[in-house]
Write a protein that holds these residues in place. Structure first.
Motif, short mmCIF file in Angstrom:
data_model
loop_
_atom_site.label_atom_id
_atom_site.label_comp_id
_atom_site.label_asym_id
_atom_site.label_seq_id
_atom_site.Cartn_x
_atom_site.Cartn_y
_atom_site.Cartn_z
N ALA A 149 0.83 -1.21 0.00
CA ALA A 149 0.00 0.00 0.00
C ALA A 149 0.86 1.25 0.00
N ALA A 152 2.12 1.90 -3.39
CA ALA A 152 1.09 2.51 -4.23
C ALA A 152 1.00 4.01 -3.99
N ARG A 153 1.21 4.45 -2.74
CA ARG A 153 1.17 5.88 -2.44
C ARG A 153 2.29 6.64 -3.15
N GLY A 155 3.19 5.71 -6.16
CA GLY A 155 3.01 5.40 -7.57
C GLY A 155 4.02 4.40 -8.08
N PHE A 156 4.65 3.63 -7.18
CA PHE A 156 5.64 2.61 -7.50
C PHE A 156 6.88 3.19 -8.17
N ALA A 177 -3.89 9.18 -5.77
CA ALA A 177 -3.76 7.73 -5.89
C ALA A 177 -5.02 7.11 -6.48
N ASN A 180 -4.93 7.41 -10.20
CA ASN A 180 -3.77 6.85 -10.88
C ASN A 180 -4.11 5.46 -11.40
N ASN A 182 -2.28 3.01 -12.60
CA ASN A 182 -1.44 1.92 -12.10
C ASN A 182 -1.83 1.54 -10.68
N VAL A 183 -2.12 2.54 -9.86
CA VAL A 183 -2.50 2.28 -8.47
C VAL A 183 -3.84 1.55 -8.43
N VAL A 187 -4.43 -2.20 -6.88
CA VAL A 187 -5.34 -2.43 -5.75
C VAL A 187 -6.40 -3.45 -6.12
N LEU A 224 -1.60 2.30 3.73
CA LEU A 224 -2.21 3.28 2.84
C LEU A 224 -2.45 4.61 3.55
#
Length: 238
Positions: A149, A152-153, A155-156, A177, A180, A182-183, A187, A224
């Motif tokens: 998580a 993901a915050r 954006g990897f 997020a 986004n 990708n996020v 998820v 997250l």
């Protein structure tokens, strides 16, 4: 005939991959505890060891100082134990993938605090959904879910030119997020995997042990929403 030019032997060598020391230490500790349980301790001592280290919801039936201490202690120690080699291997692979750039970003002590926080939140949600359950909760899956998580915050987005990769820049806001692609994709895939594992289609435990998907959710929500409690503040530019 001239001698060939000498070959420089003290040039730095690039390792195959980089892992922060905190991740190496976490993997070594989890692997060492698994080896202790699986290959060293006799059955009776192993049962006692598991009983003292694992998180068991039925153990907690009243709120007091000892309740809070034991709840927190076993929530953390249980995250270091694993039910089988497959359980250990899967968690350590994902810890290396998502935890390494996070640990490099946070630093050793902040990452240790993040580990404790996500483990505690994972155990807390498991406790509320398994009130009075005698089955022990073990595994770093809640912490790994928290690291996912947190990734993901960011954006990897991670980089590392001459050392371990680290997440860069300020974390995405929750609104950013949520927009986004990708996020969102990540998820959704993460939720699907947890749904499938919770339905019993995947089993990496031992002796019919079930996957504590509620603990995964608790850790994921902690990572997250709680990331910025542990993130380093950006250094202002001159």
């Amino acid at each position: 005939m001239r001698n060939p030019a000498p070959v420089e032997t003290n040039a730095p060598r690039e390792p195959v991959f980089f892992l922060p020391r905190s991740i190496v230490a976490a993997i070594a500790l989890c692997a060492g505890l698994y080896a202790l349980e699986a290959y060293v301790l006799p059955a009776r001592m192993d049962a006692q060891f598991l009983g003292s280290m694992a998180f068991v919801p039925a153990r907690f039936d009243g709120i007091n100082a000892m309740f809070l201490f034991e709840f927190a202690r076993t929530a953390i120690t249980s995250s270091l134990l694993h039910a089988s080699f497959a359980h250990l291997a899967v968690n350590m692979v994902w810890l290396a993938a998502f935890g390494a750039p996070l640990a490099q970003r946070l630093g050793t002590w902040r990452f240790a605090a993040f580990w404790a926080f996500t483990a505690l939140c994972a155990a807390l949600l498991h406790f509320f959904t398994h009130w009075g359950d005698l089955s022990p909760l073990v595994g770093a899956s809640g912490v790994v879910s928290g690291a996912m998580a947190a990734a993901a915050r960011f954006g990897f987005a991670a980089s590392g030119n001459s050392g371990p990769r680290a997440f860069e820049g300020a974390p995405l806001t929750l609104g950013e997020a949520a927009r986004n692609r990708n996020v969102i994709t990540f998820v959704l895939v993460w939720a699907l995997v947890n749904f499938v594992s919770g339905a019993g289609a995947v089993d990496i435990g031992q002796g019919g042990a079930s996957i504590a998907w509620q603990a995964h959710i608790g850790g994921f929500l902690a990572g997250l929403f709680g990331l910025q409690l542990f993130d380093r503040r950006p250094v202002p530019q001159a």
